[in-house]
Design a protein around this motif. Sequence first.
Motif, PDB file in Angstrom:
ATOM      1  N   LEU A   8      49.865  38.030  54.379  1.00  0.00           N
ATOM      2  CA  LEU A   8      48.789  38.882  53.929  1.00  0.00           C
ATOM      3  C   LEU A   8      49.002  39.886  53.014  1.00  0.00           C
ATOM      4  N   VAL A   9      50.199  40.533  52.993  1.00  0.00           N
ATOM      5  CA  VAL A   9      50.777  41.558  52.167  1.00  0.00           C
ATOM      6  C   VAL A   9      50.730  40.687  50.741  1.00  0.00           C
ATOM      7  N   LEU A  10      51.405  39.523  50.632  1.00  0.00           N
ATOM      8  CA  LEU A  10      51.520  39.223  49.045  1.00  0.00           C
ATOM      9  C   LEU A  10      49.975  38.707  48.601  1.00  0.00           C
ATOM     10  N   GLN A  11      49.004  38.462  49.623  1.00  0.00           N
ATOM     11  CA  GLN A  11      47.704  38.090  49.029  1.00  0.00           C
ATOM     12  C   GLN A  11      47.118  39.462  48.703  1.00  0.00           C
ATOM     13  N   VAL A  12      47.306  40.531  49.214  1.00  0.00           N
ATOM     14  CA  VAL A  12      46.626  41.700  49.134  1.00  0.00           C
ATOM     15  C   VAL A  12      47.228  42.248  47.681  1.00  0.00           C
ATOM     16  N   ILE A  13      48.608  42.092  47.442  1.00  0.00           N
ATOM     17  CA  ILE A  13      49.069  42.249  46.247  1.00  0.00           C
ATOM     18  C   ILE A  13      48.252  41.577  45.030  1.00  0.00           C
ATOM     19  N   TYR A  14      48.405  40.291  45.350  1.00  0.00           N
ATOM     20  CA  TYR A  14      47.490  39.365  44.235  1.00  0.00           C
ATOM     21  C   TYR A  14      45.894  40.058  43.898  1.00  0.00           C
ATOM     22  N   ILE A  15      45.249  40.309  45.114  1.00  0.00           N
ATOM     23  CA  ILE A  15      44.014  40.816  44.906  1.00  0.00           C
ATOM     24  C   ILE A  15      43.862  42.301  44.165  1.00  0.00           C
ATOM     25  N   LEU A  16      44.862  43.011  44.456  1.00  0.00           N
ATOM     26  CA  LEU A  16      45.021  44.343  43.881  1.00  0.00           C
ATOM     27  C   LEU A  16      45.500  44.120  42.230  1.00  0.00           C
ATOM     28  N   LEU A  17      46.236  43.190  41.986  1.00  0.00           N
ATOM     29  CA  LEU A  17      46.640  43.024  40.715  1.00  0.00           C
ATOM     30  C   LEU A  17      45.650  42.298  39.821  1.00  0.00           C
ATOM     31  N   MET A  18      44.718  41.543  40.520  1.00  0.00           N
ATOM     32  CA  MET A  18      43.573  40.855  39.850  1.00  0.00           C
ATOM     33  C   MET A  18      42.122  41.779  39.501  1.00  0.00           C
ATOM     34  N   THR A  19      42.348  43.045  40.324  1.00  0.00           N
ATOM     35  CA  THR A  19      41.089  43.828  40.281  1.00  0.00           C
ATOM     36  C   THR A  19      41.535  45.249  39.962  1.00  0.00           C
ATOM     37  N   PHE A  20      42.096  45.947  40.607  1.00  0.00           N
ATOM     38  CA  PHE A  20      42.599  47.569  40.227  1.00  0.00           C
ATOM     39  C   PHE A  20      43.432  47.495  39.102  1.00  0.00           C
ATOM     40  N   PHE A  21      44.550  46.739  39.080  1.00  0.00           N
ATOM     41  CA  PHE A  21      45.802  46.812  38.130  1.00  0.00           C
ATOM     42  C   PHE A  21      45.587  45.669  37.196  1.00  0.00           C
ATOM     43  N   ASN A  22      44.676  45.469  36.898  1.00  0.00           N
ATOM     44  CA  ASN A  22      44.300  44.382  35.697  1.00  0.00           C
ATOM     45  C   ASN A  22      44.851  44.942  34.444  1.00  0.00           C
ATOM     46  N   PHE A  23      44.751  46.153  34.194  1.00  0.00           N
ATOM     47  CA  PHE A  23      45.260  46.670  33.042  1.00  0.00           C
ATOM     48  C   PHE A  23      46.854  46.428  32.919  1.00  0.00           C
ATOM     49  N   VAL A  24      47.538  46.375  33.900  1.00  0.00           N
ATOM     50  CA  VAL A  24      48.874  46.021  34.079  1.00  0.00           C
ATOM     51  C   VAL A  24      49.237  44.519  33.634  1.00  0.00           C
ATOM     52  N   ARG A  25      48.472  43.572  34.026  1.00  0.00           N
ATOM     53  CA  ARG A  25      48.497  42.152  33.827  1.00  0.00           C
ATOM     54  C   ARG A  25      48.278  42.183  32.043  1.00  0.00           C
ATOM     55  N   ILE A  26      47.108  42.901  31.577  1.00  0.00           N
ATOM     56  CA  ILE A  26      46.571  42.789  30.200  1.00  0.00           C
ATOM     57  C   ILE A  26      47.704  43.288  29.480  1.00  0.00           C
TER      58      ILE A  26
END
Length: 100
Positions: A8-26
């Motif tokens: 669950l922690v890993l999936q929450v990290i994934y969801i946060l990375l895709m939504t709120f921290f998308n600027f980090v991915r980009i």
Amino acid sequence: MKLVHLALVLQVIYILLMTFFNFVRIYVMDHYSVYLVAFFELFLGIASFICGLLGAIKKESIGLSIIIMIFGLFICVFFVFIYLLGEAGIPPAIPWFYSE
């Protein structure tokens, strides 16, 4: 910590990375490489799927383990569609299936 909670922690990290921290991915994609982001997302998907599978084998919250496995599988399928398949003549971001 139970394996189900770790997944669950890993999936929450994934969801946060895709939504709120998308600027980090980009930022990482623009300045470094798409491979770092893609393989990190694939790692999160595979790790959460394996944790859900081990949780189901150990009989830790069977229903939650199955949901975690399904979501982990969705993350892996999303990886394939986003990074490995081209679209409308545009080459894929990671050209494993296609020659350039």
